[in-house]
Write a protein that holds these residues in place. Structure first.
Motif, PDB file in Angstrom:
ATOM      1  N   ASN A  45      -0.739  -1.092   0.310  1.00 53.23           N
ATOM      2  CA  ASN A  45      -1.680  -2.211   0.149  1.00 53.23           C
ATOM      3  C   ASN A  45      -1.668  -3.178   1.335  1.00 53.23           C
ATOM      4  O   ASN A  45      -2.137  -4.302   1.228  1.00 53.23           O
ATOM      5  N   ASP A  79      -6.763  -4.550  -5.570  1.00 57.85           N
ATOM      6  CA  ASP A  79      -5.331  -4.806  -5.731  1.00 57.85           C
ATOM      7  C   ASP A  79      -5.121  -5.758  -6.916  1.00 57.85           C
ATOM      8  O   ASP A  79      -5.575  -6.900  -6.883  1.00 57.85           O
ATOM      9  N   GLY A 135       1.162  -1.305  -3.724  1.00 53.85           N
ATOM     10  CA  GLY A 135       0.370  -2.196  -4.542  1.00 53.85           C
ATOM     11  C   GLY A 135      -0.228  -1.427  -5.705  1.00 53.85           C
ATOM     12  O   GLY A 135      -0.442  -0.216  -5.618  1.00 53.85           O
ATOM     13  N   MET A 167      -3.366  -0.629  -7.942  1.00 53.75           N
ATOM     14  CA  MET A 167      -4.789  -0.658  -7.659  1.00 53.75           C
ATOM     15  C   MET A 167      -5.616  -0.218  -8.869  1.00 53.75           C
ATOM     16  O   MET A 167      -5.287   0.781  -9.522  1.00 53.75           O
TER      17      MET A 167
END
Lengths: 133, 133, 133
Positions: free
Chosen positions: B51, B16, B110, B112
């Protein structure tokens, strides 16, 4: 800065949003550049697909579900891992060129909100980016 | 023009980078537009995923390895064709809308860095693009 | 605003267009920002892949055809559903950072027109987007 709202009626579906995006673009007044579409969701996607023959989208959705089946043994307890995986694979952000105020799509292309965990109301964020020159 | 450095600790992992991207964006000072993230690698990817629940990313990485297994009969002699294929499929470039200086991600999204051939140190290039109006 | 024309010689192939994109970029004169490439087609894609070892692209095309086989039972009557599905999965739009007038690709990356229903002549639309600052 515009937001579209898109309602899905089924669990898995492709919803053609080309016309709605074109209208939003005209309000913003972008002549030449890029239109970014972004879905702030983790169980949907934004994609471009053939939008003329419904058999093409049926084949596409069928094959995607073969690739990522709704398996009973996913770890995620909410039961929608299939939707999360398809969203991550297909992506939630796409850029389309704009020429003379119009989406410069090919003749057979449509912009699709791909719903993988409906029915829901979804949001698509639109950003208008001018090109140089 | 910023570059993030991301260290991966395993062969295959999602890392993340949302917080690091947000910080870089604040240094650059973009208020409204798009943030492009680009990984100059052929065995990694940049993607958006849920996330919050680690089971979702576990299911995602498991399914990706089912789709593209680490087969012994790939032609490429370096033995990392699985990583090359996943990188090409998932993509190394993503655009995220920026509103009022912040990444306009959805609540569960999120950003990544997907590592498919780690452990390594990876680079993510950030471009800040202002929107019109 | 530039358009590249790309001829494919086979049904399924990856064609390296990195050099042609770089030349078009120099004509436009963008120094820093993003280069968007968009294919207005529903049976092709634009992607980034390793471009050095031909075994990597062979492995990639082989695995893509395993994931989306040319099945006889697709509904779409034209017989090219495989190509439509791969185009939708891999995408027709990509953004590449530009630094000092050059595509800021990684050492092993190449920009590829992915043909899934050739041989044909394809178009790739290029948009040059300046970054802020």
């Amino acid at each position: 800065v515009e937001e579209l709202r898109v309602k899905s009626g089924e669990k898995i579906a492709l919803i053609d949003i080309t016309g709605a995006v074109q209208k939003a673009l005209e309000k913003i007044g972008l002549r030449d550049g890029l239109c970014n579409l972004f879905a702030p969701h983790t169980t949907a996607a934004v994609m471009i697909s053939e939008n003329w023959d419904r058999d093409v989208t049926a084949d596409l959705l069928d094959q995607l579900q073969r690739l990522v089946p709704d398996r009973p043994d996913y770890k995620h307890a909410e039961g929608n891992s299939q939707a999360h995986i398809l969203s991550a694979m297909l992506g939630v952000s796409i850029n389309i060129p704009v020429r003379d105020g119009r989406l410069a799509l090919g003749r057979w292309q449509g912009v699709m909100l791909a719903e993988f965990d409906g029915p829901r109301e979804r949001v698509v964020r639109l950003s208008a980016i001018p090109s140089s020159g």
